[in-house]
Design an enzyme around this catalytic site. Structure first.
Site, PDB file in Angstrom:
ATOM      1  N   THR A   1       0.843  -1.196   0.000  1.00 41.21           N
ATOM      2  CA  THR A   1       0.000   0.000   0.000  1.00 41.21           C
ATOM      3  C   THR A   1       0.877   1.244   0.000  1.00 41.21           C
ATOM      4  O   THR A   1       1.954   1.241   0.591  1.00 41.21           O
ATOM      5  CB  THR A   1      -0.889  -0.011   1.267  1.00 41.21           C
ATOM      6  OG1 THR A   1      -1.763  -1.125   1.181  1.00 41.21           O
ATOM      7  CG2 THR A   1      -1.715   1.265   1.397  1.00 41.21           C
ATOM      8  N   GLY A   2       0.377   2.306  -0.643  1.00 42.62           N
ATOM      9  CA  GLY A   2       1.093   3.579  -0.600  1.00 42.62           C
ATOM     10  C   GLY A   2       1.436   4.076  -1.986  1.00 42.62           C
ATOM     11  O   GLY A   2       1.170   3.409  -2.996  1.00 42.62           O
TER      12      GLY A   2
ATOM     13  N   THR B   1       4.315   4.475  -3.422  1.00 43.99           N
ATOM     14  CA  THR B   1       5.359   3.747  -4.144  1.00 43.99           C
ATOM     15  C   THR B   1       4.805   2.402  -4.634  1.00 43.99           C
ATOM     16  O   THR B   1       4.994   2.040  -5.803  1.00 43.99           O
ATOM     17  CB  THR B   1       6.595   3.524  -3.243  1.00 43.99           C
ATOM     18  OG1 THR B   1       6.876   4.732  -2.526  1.00 43.99           O
ATOM     19  CG2 THR B   1       7.807   3.126  -4.056  1.00 43.99           C
TER      20      THR B   1
ATOM     21  N   ASP C   1       8.300   3.451   5.411  1.00 45.60           N
ATOM     22  CA  ASP C   1       8.463   4.865   5.778  1.00 45.60           C
ATOM     23  C   ASP C   1       9.898   5.184   6.177  1.00 45.60           C
ATOM     24  O   ASP C   1      10.376   6.283   5.913  1.00 45.60           O
ATOM     25  CB  ASP C   1       7.493   5.212   6.905  1.00 45.60           C
ATOM     26  CG  ASP C   1       6.066   5.073   6.430  1.00 45.60           C
ATOM     27  OD1 ASP C   1       5.727   5.710   5.414  1.00 45.60           O
ATOM     28  OD2 ASP C   1       5.301   4.295   7.021  1.00 45.60           O
TER      29      ASP C   1
ATOM     30  N   LYS D   1       6.659   1.117   9.204  1.00 44.78           N
ATOM     31  CA  LYS D   1       5.609   1.192   8.199  1.00 44.78           C
ATOM     32  C   LYS D   1       4.320   1.651   8.862  1.00 44.78           C
ATOM     33  O   LYS D   1       4.198   1.659  10.072  1.00 44.78           O
ATOM     34  CB  LYS D   1       5.403  -0.178   7.543  1.00 44.78           C
ATOM     35  CG  LYS D   1       6.560  -0.538   6.615  1.00 44.78           C
ATOM     36  CD  LYS D   1       6.370  -1.870   5.894  1.00 44.78           C
ATOM     37  CE  LYS D   1       5.037  -2.072   5.265  1.00 44.78           C
ATOM     38  NZ  LYS D   1       4.621  -1.007   4.332  1.00 44.78           N
ATOM     39  N   GLY D   2       3.376   2.043   8.006  1.00 43.25           N
ATOM     40  CA  GLY D   2       2.084   2.461   8.546  1.00 43.25           C
ATOM     41  C   GLY D   2       1.755   3.910   8.289  1.00 43.25           C
ATOM     42  O   GLY D   2       0.732   4.414   8.753  1.00 43.25           O
TER      43      GLY D   2
ATOM     44  N   GLY E   1       0.649   5.057   5.759  1.00 44.57           N
ATOM     45  CA  GLY E   1      -0.640   5.054   5.047  1.00 44.57           C
ATOM     46  C   GLY E   1      -1.730   4.362   5.839  1.00 44.57           C
ATOM     47  O   GLY E   1      -2.800   4.063   5.296  1.00 44.57           O
TER      48      GLY E   1
ATOM     49  N   GLU F   1      -0.823  -5.076   6.230  1.00 48.48           N
ATOM     50  CA  GLU F   1       0.519  -5.245   5.644  1.00 48.48           C
ATOM     51  C   GLU F   1       1.333  -6.256   6.447  1.00 48.48           C
ATOM     52  O   GLU F   1       2.026  -7.097   5.883  1.00 48.48           O
ATOM     53  CB  GLU F   1       1.256  -3.896   5.614  1.00 48.48           C
ATOM     54  CG  GLU F   1       0.692  -2.933   4.584  1.00 48.48           C
ATOM     55  CD  GLU F   1       1.304  -1.539   4.650  1.00 48.48           C
ATOM     56  OE1 GLU F   1       1.256  -0.845   3.641  1.00 48.48           O
ATOM     57  OE2 GLU F   1       1.846  -1.150   5.710  1.00 48.48           O
TER      58      GLU F   1
ATOM     59  N   LYS G   1      14.202   7.535   2.461  1.00 47.24           N
ATOM     60  CA  LYS G   1      13.691   6.638   3.525  1.00 47.24           C
ATOM     61  C   LYS G   1      14.808   5.847   4.222  1.00 47.24           C
ATOM     62  O   LYS G   1      14.555   5.195   5.227  1.00 47.24           O
ATOM     63  CB  LYS G   1      12.691   5.634   2.928  1.00 47.24           C
ATOM     64  CG  LYS G   1      11.592   6.208   2.047  1.00 47.24           C
ATOM     65  CD  LYS G   1      10.452   6.716   2.848  1.00 47.24           C
ATOM     66  CE  LYS G   1       9.256   7.159   2.029  1.00 47.24           C
ATOM     67  NZ  LYS G   1       8.450   6.106   1.477  1.00 47.24           N
TER      68      LYS G   1
HETATM   69  C1  5RP Z   1       1.209   2.170   4.410  1.00 44.19           C
HETATM   70  C2  5RP Z   1       2.660   1.959   4.393  1.00 44.19           C
HETATM   71  C3  5RP Z   1       3.398   2.440   3.212  1.00 44.19           C
HETATM   72  O1  5RP Z   1       4.039   1.372   2.610  1.00 44.19           O
HETATM   73  C4  5RP Z   1       4.380   3.466   3.647  1.00 44.19           C
HETATM   74  O2  5RP Z   1       3.672   4.480   4.322  1.00 44.19           O
HETATM   75  C5  5RP Z   1       5.133   4.068   2.460  1.00 44.19           C
HETATM   76  O3  5RP Z   1       4.238   4.795   1.671  1.00 44.19           O
HETATM   77  P1  5RP Z   1       4.719   5.697   0.477  1.00 44.19           P
HETATM   78  O4  5RP Z   1       5.283   4.779  -0.549  1.00 44.19           O
HETATM   79  O5  5RP Z   1       3.482   6.407   0.020  1.00 44.19           O
HETATM   80  O6  5RP Z   1       5.745   6.656   1.010  1.00 44.19           O
HETATM   81  O7  5RP Z   1       3.256   1.424   5.284  1.00 44.19           O
HETATM   82  O8  5RP Z   1       0.662   1.820   5.636  1.00 44.19           O
END
Ligand code: 5RP
Length: 226
Positions: free
Chosen positions: A28-29, A31, A87, A97-98, A100, A106, A124
């Protein structure tokens, strides 16, 4: 290159690790979004056949629109490969992570994955975790008590807010973000967080990742972790 271009680069690179017939955990997110798009393209243009296991409602929507066949984590025997964002990743490859708010699903999908790839842009990659607030998913009942407990411990908690209300996760819980500037020992801290009643899951993903794909101005770097 913009941050979005770097995210797209690593998203596309990570999709190369997916093989015909794989059961693929779809992260999720912003990327992971590009990885899911690329898998959709490979299915359409290269005839790739996969089954997706999504980690959030947002990814379910995207994958469905792309025509990726989906199963829930309870309908599969295992997950061949999970590709997800992160993150923060420390120099010893522990992750936060988290961001999002999808950490619970996840982590569940990660627990059943034979191989885990994280895809990130170089911002990151850090020495130690902590600059990014650590998300804790908590049951609603008793959440204020938990908040005060974290506060007393000096963890500087804040509730995640969305549209002026406490954000509600896909599983119907709240998120408390902990603002701890440096997490010196993520493995020990993860154990501590597991002891709090009402914590559903936390955003420390320790000793989990197999491969990290990092995008930078210099191109894509793939790091084999374990
Ligand atoms: C969602 C996540 C995402 O993988 C994490 O926040 C990275 O997101 P992004 O690719 O938008 O920076 O853990 O819960």
């Amino acid at each position: 290159m913009t941050q979005d271009e770097l995210k797209k680069l690593v998203g596309i690179e990570s999709a190369k690790y997916v093989k015909n017939g794989d059961i693929v955990g779809l992260g999720t997110g912003s990327t992971a979004y590009f990885m899911v798009e690329e898998l959709g393209r490979r299915m359409k243009e290269e005839g790739l056949e996969i089954t997706g296991v999504t980690t959030s409602n947002a990814t379910t929507k995207q994958a469905t629109e792309l025509g990726i066949p989906l199963k829930s984590i309870d309908e599969v025997s295992h997950v061949d490969i999970l590709i997800d964002g992160a993150d923060e990743i420390s120099s010893d490859f522990q992750g936060t992570k988290g961001g999002g708010a999808a950490l619970l699903f996840e982590k569940i999908v990660a627990s059943y994955a034979n191989e885990i790839i994280w895809i990130v842009d170089e911002s990151k990659m850090v020495e130690k975790l902590g600059a990014f607030p650590l998300p804790i998913e908590v049951i609603r009942y008793g959440c204020e008590q938990l908040f005060h407990l974290f506060d007393k411990k000096g963890y500087q908690p804040t509730f995640r807010i969305n549209n002026e209300e406490k954000l509600v996760t896909d599983d119907g819980n709240y998120i408390i973000d902990l603002h701890i500037p440096t997490i010196n020992n993520p493995i020990e801290f993860a154990k501590e967080l597991d002891t709090y009643v009402g914590v559903v899951e936390h955003g420390l993903f320790t000793n989990m990742v197999n491969r990290v794909i990092v995008g930078s101005e210099h191109g894509v770097k793939t790091i084999e972790v374990r």
